[in-house]
Scaffold this motif. Structure first.
Motif, PDB file in Angstrom:
ATOM      1  N   GLY A 260     -50.113  16.537 -36.006  1.00  0.00           N
ATOM      2  CA  GLY A 260     -50.029  17.652 -36.945  1.00  0.00           C
ATOM      3  C   GLY A 260     -49.417  18.901 -36.339  1.00  0.00           C
ATOM      4  O   GLY A 260     -49.785  20.019 -36.699  1.00  0.00           O
ATOM      5  N   ILE A 261     -48.476  18.714 -35.422  1.00  0.00           N
ATOM      6  CA  ILE A 261     -47.909  19.886 -34.740  1.00  0.00           C
ATOM      7  C   ILE A 261     -46.402  20.020 -34.914  1.00  0.00           C
ATOM      8  O   ILE A 261     -45.738  20.672 -34.111  1.00  0.00           O
ATOM      9  CB  ILE A 261     -48.264  19.894 -33.236  1.00  0.00           C
ATOM     10  N   CYS A 262     -45.859  19.443 -35.966  1.00  0.00           N
ATOM     11  CA  CYS A 262     -44.418  19.570 -36.199  1.00  0.00           C
ATOM     12  C   CYS A 262     -44.012  21.037 -36.284  1.00  0.00           C
ATOM     13  O   CYS A 262     -42.980  21.432 -35.727  1.00  0.00           O
ATOM     14  CB  CYS A 262     -44.008  18.809 -37.450  1.00  0.00           C
ATOM     15  N   ALA A 263     -44.802  21.860 -36.959  1.00  0.00           N
ATOM     16  CA  ALA A 263     -44.481  23.287 -37.082  1.00  0.00           C
ATOM     17  C   ALA A 263     -44.501  23.968 -35.714  1.00  0.00           C
ATOM     18  O   ALA A 263     -43.662  24.835 -35.424  1.00  0.00           O
ATOM     19  CB  ALA A 263     -45.449  23.983 -38.034  1.00  0.00           C
ATOM     20  N   LEU A 264     -45.430  23.563 -34.848  1.00  0.00           N
ATOM     21  CA  LEU A 264     -45.498  24.129 -33.504  1.00  0.00           C
ATOM     22  C   LEU A 264     -44.237  23.781 -32.717  1.00  0.00           C
ATOM     23  O   LEU A 264     -43.649  24.629 -32.046  1.00  0.00           O
ATOM     24  CB  LEU A 264     -46.736  23.621 -32.776  1.00  0.00           C
ATOM     25  N   ILE A 265     -43.782  22.537 -32.830  1.00  0.00           N
ATOM     26  CA  ILE A 265     -42.577  22.118 -32.117  1.00  0.00           C
ATOM     27  C   ILE A 265     -41.352  22.856 -32.648  1.00  0.00           C
ATOM     28  O   ILE A 265     -40.513  23.318 -31.870  1.00  0.00           O
ATOM     29  CB  ILE A 265     -42.407  20.589 -32.198  1.00  0.00           C
ATOM     30  N   GLU A 266     -41.260  22.979 -33.962  1.00  0.00           N
ATOM     31  CA  GLU A 266     -40.144  23.726 -34.548  1.00  0.00           C
ATOM     32  C   GLU A 266     -40.138  25.169 -34.040  1.00  0.00           C
ATOM     33  O   GLU A 266     -39.085  25.707 -33.691  1.00  0.00           O
ATOM     34  CB  GLU A 266     -40.231  23.703 -36.071  1.00  0.00           C
ATOM     35  N   ALA A 267     -41.299  25.799 -33.976  1.00  0.00           N
ATOM     36  CA  ALA A 267     -41.384  27.172 -33.484  1.00  0.00           C
ATOM     37  C   ALA A 267     -41.002  27.242 -32.009  1.00  0.00           C
ATOM     38  O   ALA A 267     -40.312  28.174 -31.573  1.00  0.00           O
ATOM     39  CB  ALA A 267     -42.791  27.726 -33.690  1.00  0.00           C
ATOM     40  N   ALA A 268     -41.417  26.242 -31.219  1.00  0.00           N
ATOM     41  CA  ALA A 268     -41.096  26.229 -29.787  1.00  0.00           C
ATOM     42  C   ALA A 268     -39.608  26.043 -29.539  1.00  0.00           C
ATOM     43  O   ALA A 268     -39.055  26.579 -28.578  1.00  0.00           O
ATOM     44  CB  ALA A 268     -41.893  25.129 -29.086  1.00  0.00           C
ATOM     45  N   GLU A 269     -38.953  25.271 -30.405  1.00  0.00           N
ATOM     46  CA  GLU A 269     -37.529  25.014 -30.237  1.00  0.00           C
ATOM     47  C   GLU A 269     -36.656  26.157 -30.732  1.00  0.00           C
ATOM     48  O   GLU A 269     -35.493  26.255 -30.363  1.00  0.00           O
ATOM     49  CB  GLU A 269     -37.157  23.712 -30.948  1.00  0.00           C
ATOM     50  N   ALA A 270     -37.196  27.038 -31.558  1.00  0.00           N
ATOM     51  CA  ALA A 270     -36.429  28.173 -32.087  1.00  0.00           C
ATOM     52  C   ALA A 270     -36.417  29.325 -31.079  1.00  0.00           C
ATOM     53  O   ALA A 270     -37.245  29.393 -30.177  1.00  0.00           O
ATOM     54  CB  ALA A 270     -37.056  28.648 -33.404  1.00  0.00           C
ATOM     55  N   GLU A 271     -35.464  30.206 -31.252  1.00  0.00           N
ATOM     56  CA  GLU A 271     -35.428  31.411 -30.423  1.00  0.00           C
ATOM     57  C   GLU A 271     -36.638  32.280 -30.753  1.00  0.00           C
ATOM     58  O   GLU A 271     -37.043  32.364 -31.917  1.00  0.00           O
ATOM     59  CB  GLU A 271     -34.141  32.201 -30.701  1.00  0.00           C
ATOM     60  N   PRO A 272     -37.234  32.942 -29.765  1.00  0.00           N
ATOM     61  CA  PRO A 272     -38.364  33.823 -30.050  1.00  0.00           C
ATOM     62  C   PRO A 272     -37.951  34.935 -31.027  1.00  0.00           C
ATOM     63  O   PRO A 272     -36.833  35.453 -30.941  1.00  0.00           O
ATOM     64  CB  PRO A 272     -38.723  34.416 -28.700  1.00  0.00           C
ATOM     65  N   GLU A 273     -38.830  35.283 -31.936  1.00  0.00           N
ATOM     66  CA  GLU A 273     -38.534  36.334 -32.907  1.00  0.00           C
ATOM     67  C   GLU A 273     -38.539  37.714 -32.266  1.00  0.00           C
ATOM     68  O   GLU A 273     -37.845  38.612 -32.719  1.00  0.00           O
ATOM     69  CB  GLU A 273     -39.535  36.284 -34.063  1.00  0.00           C
ATOM     70  N   ILE A 274     -39.341  37.902 -31.223  1.00  0.00           N
ATOM     71  CA  ILE A 274     -39.428  39.219 -30.577  1.00  0.00           C
ATOM     72  C   ILE A 274     -38.825  39.183 -29.183  1.00  0.00           C
ATOM     73  O   ILE A 274     -37.862  39.879 -28.907  1.00  0.00           O
ATOM     74  CB  ILE A 274     -40.885  39.710 -30.527  1.00  0.00           C
ATOM     75  N   ALA A 275     -39.399  38.376 -28.290  1.00  0.00           N
ATOM     76  CA  ALA A 275     -38.897  38.272 -26.916  1.00  0.00           C
ATOM     77  C   ALA A 275     -39.534  37.074 -26.238  1.00  0.00           C
ATOM     78  O   ALA A 275     -40.634  36.664 -26.610  1.00  0.00           O
ATOM     79  CB  ALA A 275     -39.224  39.542 -26.134  1.00  0.00           C
ATOM     80  N   ALA A 276     -38.880  36.516 -25.242  1.00  0.00           N
ATOM     81  CA  ALA A 276     -39.434  35.416 -24.459  1.00  0.00           C
ATOM     82  C   ALA A 276     -40.264  36.004 -23.330  1.00  0.00           C
ATOM     83  O   ALA A 276     -39.762  36.771 -22.510  1.00  0.00           O
ATOM     84  CB  ALA A 276     -38.307  34.555 -23.899  1.00  0.00           C
ATOM     85  N   VAL A 277     -41.549  35.682 -23.310  1.00  0.00           N
ATOM     86  CA  VAL A 277     -42.441  36.186 -22.265  1.00  0.00           C
ATOM     87  C   VAL A 277     -43.334  35.050 -21.788  1.00  0.00           C
ATOM     88  O   VAL A 277     -43.483  34.034 -22.467  1.00  0.00           O
ATOM     89  CB  VAL A 277     -43.315  37.368 -22.765  1.00  0.00           C
ATOM     90  N   GLY A 278     -43.940  35.219 -20.628  1.00  0.00           N
ATOM     91  CA  GLY A 278     -44.856  34.228 -20.082  1.00  0.00           C
ATOM     92  C   GLY A 278     -46.197  34.858 -19.765  1.00  0.00           C
ATOM     93  O   GLY A 278     -46.330  35.514 -18.745  1.00  0.00           O
ATOM     94  N   ILE A 279     -47.168  34.697 -20.657  1.00  0.00           N
ATOM     95  CA  ILE A 279     -48.485  35.295 -20.416  1.00  0.00           C
ATOM     96  C   ILE A 279     -49.608  34.269 -20.360  1.00  0.00           C
ATOM     97  O   ILE A 279     -50.730  34.594 -19.997  1.00  0.00           O
ATOM     98  CB  ILE A 279     -48.843  36.348 -21.493  1.00  0.00           C
ATOM     99  N   ALA A 280     -49.349  33.000 -20.707  1.00  0.00           N
ATOM    100  CA  ALA A 280     -50.416  32.002 -20.766  1.00  0.00           C
ATOM    101  C   ALA A 280     -51.137  31.864 -19.427  1.00  0.00           C
ATOM    102  O   ALA A 280     -52.338  31.661 -19.378  1.00  0.00           O
ATOM    103  CB  ALA A 280     -49.873  30.652 -21.200  1.00  0.00           C
TER     104      ALA A 280
END
Length: 190
Positions: free
Chosen positions: A160-180
């Motif tokens: 059930g994560i197709c939307a998550l994968i689509e979001a991950a493959e798209a360019e970030p809407e704001i900026a690419a950051v690494g905080i995890a």
């Protein structure tokens, strides 16, 4: 309204997923090899937040706010179904199961198995019962390990994560950051 033990399914799940020689053996489930798993069939329709529920995993021992008699009645019912109180119970929608493909059935069982984990102590070591020496099991919510395992075997739609994968493959809407790596929740930091 009906619930019934699915002993053959319990044996099959072990033979397919947790035994050392299992054809679909998944090392992610190795901790469940010594677990007692009770499987139940039901014909009771279930939905949560507008979605059909076709399977659940829960502790075998009755949980929640029950009085002494309520807990005793629930324990008796579980024992009647399985002969023991298993470490956990997986309940499956029998009507869905009848029309499911083998792959869909396997994916559902694995998904429910991912909800069970061996509990860990404050140092991250596996917990064991001091009296019996058996592993102590706990419920596990949706986490990235579950998604990786299910996606690896059955694809993104099964998790059930197709939307998550689509979001991950798209360019970030704001900026690419690494905080995890800094989040105590994501990394289990205390």
């Amino acid at each position: 309204m009906w619930f019934g033990s699915a002993a053959d399914l319990a044996e099959g799940a072990s033979a397919f997923f947790t035994d050392a020689a299992a054809p679909l053996r998944n090392p992610d489930h190795a901790h469940l090899h010594s677990a007692s798993i009770g499987f139940l069939w039901t014909n009771v329709s279930n939905a949560k937040k507008g979605r059909m529920v076709i399977g659940t995993a829960e502790p075998g021992a009755p949980q929640g706010a029950m009085g002494k008699w309520g807990r005793a009645k629930a324990t008796l019912q579980v024992t009647d179904w399985f002969g023991i109180v298993p470490d956990f119970i997986i309940t499956l929608d029998a009507n869905w199961w009848l029309q499911a493909s083998d792959a869909e059935a396997y994916a559902l069982i694995e998904h429910e198995l991912y909800h069970r984990a061996q509990d860990r102590d404050e140092y991250g070591a596996p917990k064991f019962n001091r009296q019996t020496g058996r592993p102590v099991f706990t419920m596990r919510g949706y986490d990235i390990e579950e998604f990786i395992g299910v996606v690896r075997h059955y694809g993104a739609d099964a998790a059930g994560i197709c939307a998550l994968i689509e979001a991950a493959e798209a360019e970030p809407e704001i900026a690419a950051v690494g905080i995890a790596q800094c989040c105590g929740t994501c990394r289990g930091a205390t």
